[in-house]
Design a protein around this motif. Sequence first.
Motif, short mmCIF file in Angstrom:
data_model
loop_
_atom_site.label_atom_id
_atom_site.label_comp_id
_atom_site.label_asym_id
_atom_site.label_seq_id
_atom_site.Cartn_x
_atom_site.Cartn_y
_atom_site.Cartn_z
N PHE A 185 4.99 14.21 -7.15
CA PHE A 185 4.02 13.24 -6.67
C PHE A 185 2.69 13.40 -7.38
CE2 PHE A 185 0.97 11.96 -3.16
CZ PHE A 185 1.19 10.61 -3.28
N HIS A 186 2.25 14.62 -7.56
CA HIS A 186 0.99 14.88 -8.25
C HIS A 186 1.03 14.38 -9.68
CE1 HIS A 186 -1.79 17.36 -10.69
NE2 HIS A 186 -2.60 17.23 -9.64
N GLU A 187 2.11 14.68 -10.38
CA GLU A 187 2.22 14.27 -11.78
C GLU A 187 2.41 12.76 -11.91
OE1 GLU A 187 2.05 16.29 -14.80
OE2 GLU A 187 0.92 17.30 -13.20
N PHE A 188 3.16 12.15 -11.01
CA PHE A 188 3.35 10.70 -11.04
C PHE A 188 2.02 9.99 -10.84
CE2 PHE A 188 6.74 7.44 -10.72
CZ PHE A 188 5.97 6.33 -10.46
N GLN A 189 1.23 10.48 -9.91
CA GLN A 189 -0.09 9.89 -9.68
C GLN A 189 -0.95 9.97 -10.94
OE1 GLN A 189 -1.13 12.21 -6.07
NE2 GLN A 189 -1.69 10.24 -5.18
N ALA A 190 -0.92 11.12 -11.62
CA ALA A 190 -1.74 11.29 -12.82
C ALA A 190 -1.34 10.28 -13.89
CB ALA A 190 -1.58 12.71 -13.35
N THR A 191 -0.04 10.08 -14.08
CA THR A 191 0.44 9.13 -15.08
C THR A 191 0.07 7.71 -14.69
OG1 THR A 191 2.28 10.58 -15.65
CG2 THR A 191 2.47 8.27 -16.30
N THR A 192 0.22 7.38 -13.42
CA THR A 192 -0.10 6.03 -12.96
C THR A 192 -1.59 5.75 -13.08
OG1 THR A 192 1.82 5.95 -11.49
CG2 THR A 192 -0.02 4.47 -10.97
N ASP A 193 -2.41 6.71 -12.69
CA ASP A 193 -3.86 6.52 -12.84
C ASP A 193 -4.23 6.24 -14.29
OD1 ASP A 193 -4.18 6.99 -10.14
OD2 ASP A 193 -4.86 9.06 -10.37
N TYR A 194 -3.46 6.78 -15.20
CA TYR A 194 -3.78 6.66 -16.63
C TYR A 194 -3.19 5.40 -17.25
CZ TYR A 194 -4.67 8.42 -21.38
OH TYR A 194 -5.13 8.59 -22.66
N LEU A 195 -1.95 5.04 -16.91
CA LEU A 195 -1.24 3.99 -17.63
C LEU A 195 -1.11 2.67 -16.88
CD1 LEU A 195 1.73 5.96 -19.28
CD2 LEU A 195 -0.47 5.34 -20.29
N PHE A 196 -1.34 2.65 -15.58
CA PHE A 196 -1.12 1.42 -14.80
C PHE A 196 -2.33 0.51 -14.90
CE2 PHE A 196 -0.86 -0.89 -10.62
CZ PHE A 196 0.34 -1.55 -10.87
N ASP A 197 -2.09 -0.73 -15.32
CA ASP A 197 -3.15 -1.74 -15.41
C ASP A 197 -3.20 -2.47 -14.08
OD1 ASP A 197 -4.30 -4.46 -15.84
OD2 ASP A 197 -4.47 -3.76 -17.92
N LYS A 198 -4.23 -2.20 -13.30
CA LYS A 198 -4.31 -2.78 -11.95
C LYS A 198 -4.47 -4.29 -11.98
CE LYS A 198 -6.23 1.40 -9.83
NZ LYS A 198 -7.38 1.99 -9.11
N GLU A 199 -5.09 -4.81 -13.03
CA GLU A 199 -5.27 -6.26 -13.14
C GLU A 199 -3.93 -6.96 -13.34
OE1 GLU A 199 -7.47 -9.57 -16.03
OE2 GLU A 199 -7.89 -7.42 -16.27
N GLU A 200 -3.10 -6.44 -14.23
CA GLU A 200 -1.83 -7.07 -14.55
C GLU A 200 -0.67 -6.51 -13.73
OE1 GLU A 200 -1.57 -9.70 -16.13
OE2 GLU A 200 -3.43 -9.83 -17.29
N GLN A 201 -0.89 -5.41 -13.02
CA GLN A 201 0.15 -4.79 -12.18
C GLN A 201 1.36 -4.36 -13.01
OE1 GLN A 201 -0.05 -8.38 -9.54
NE2 GLN A 201 0.01 -6.86 -7.89
N LEU A 202 1.07 -3.87 -14.21
CA LEU A 202 2.10 -3.41 -15.13
C LEU A 202 1.63 -2.12 -15.81
CD1 LEU A 202 2.91 -6.85 -16.81
CD2 LEU A 202 4.38 -5.64 -15.17
N TYR A 203 2.57 -1.42 -16.41
CA TYR A 203 2.27 -0.16 -17.09
C TYR A 203 2.19 -0.35 -18.60
CZ TYR A 203 3.12 2.86 -12.99
OH TYR A 203 3.04 3.49 -11.77
N PHE A 204 1.12 0.20 -19.20
CA PHE A 204 1.12 0.36 -20.65
C PHE A 204 2.16 1.41 -21.02
CE2 PHE A 204 -3.30 -1.08 -19.96
CZ PHE A 204 -3.34 -2.15 -20.84
#
Length: 369
Positions: A185-204
């Motif tokens: 959970f900790h690592e998933f959050q770190a990746t999401t905070d970094y790669l998830f585009d909140k405007e487009e709701q998609l991942y780089f």
Amino acid sequence: MLTLALFPGVGLLAQAVPARPTVKQVKADMKRVADWQIGHFADEFRIRRGKKPPRGLGDWTNGALYVGMVKWAEIAGDDAYYGWLKKLSERQQWKLPQRVYHADDHCVGQLYLELYRKYGEAHMIAPTQAQLDRIMAATPTRDLKWKHVVSQDRWSWCDALFMAPPLWAKMSAVADDPKYRDWMFHEFQATTDYLFDKEEQLYFRDSRFFDQRHDGNKVFWARGNGWVFGGLALILPEIPKPSEQYDYFVGIYKQMAEKLVSIQTPEGYWPMSLLEADAYPTPETSGTGFNCFGLAWGINNGVLDRATYEPAVLKAWSALTRCITEEGMLGYVQPIGAAPGQAWPDKTEVYGAGAFLAAGAELVHLLEK
């Protein structure tokens, strides 16, 4: 530019929402694809001999195939599929590949845990559990900026969220120990905070794409987001609810589901660059398969409204089945890559079959309800 007109059997016109197939029809298509893939499984080793090192049985490509194949085995009514998977795992000695921290080398562990759930033999999961314990004892702390090899000790690319987190979640459930889930959970959050585009709701896909634009559009790779979305559908069943962790994962899942349905093409596919359907008109079945799987899972588990999301599942499944050859090969699978590209009717990859089988299994459950 490639156009759909070049591809026989794939319609140019928008597809109306197709009628629900029968369970028998879905299983028949799944069997065709599964049997073709098993029959041609050795081909990937022969093709690469003399050009690249042959893929191992524990390679991430095969790991993704196994995710779908074990779901097919559960509903096929023929334990021969379990036997095939068990034999491959025995050849691997139930071990993960050599790269201790690399997410790609963790994917095959999902198969080991599912076979343990069926057979209950402790040796099936002991090496994997030992490796996860080793990782937690010396967790990498480098940043997530993409630096290729040196950045892959952590989940610095979105594909990794399919390869590794479901394994950690499954291990927590199987071992009845929250430490694996908490670490993940900790690592998933770190990746999401970094790669998830909140405007487009998609991942780089990774940090190289933050500033990339194509004709003014951000570049979101279809299979990359399919990896994440399909991965969420594998993680969520393993997370206790109600809980903070479940709410977190389901929140991301719902955002992605809403976005994905809004950009599905009229033909039922998702374009290889998700915001650029006109620039990428060629069908692509691996990203479409993972999205179909993820959406069907959400309906089956009461996370998504059936009336709203079932049409997207039915259109995606119809699109996928139109890409099966007479022999049973799933075509239009984009080759290994890390960005939007090309796909061809006579080209496949094992992970495409895995996505297809996972989608089919969830569709069977949907139809049975």
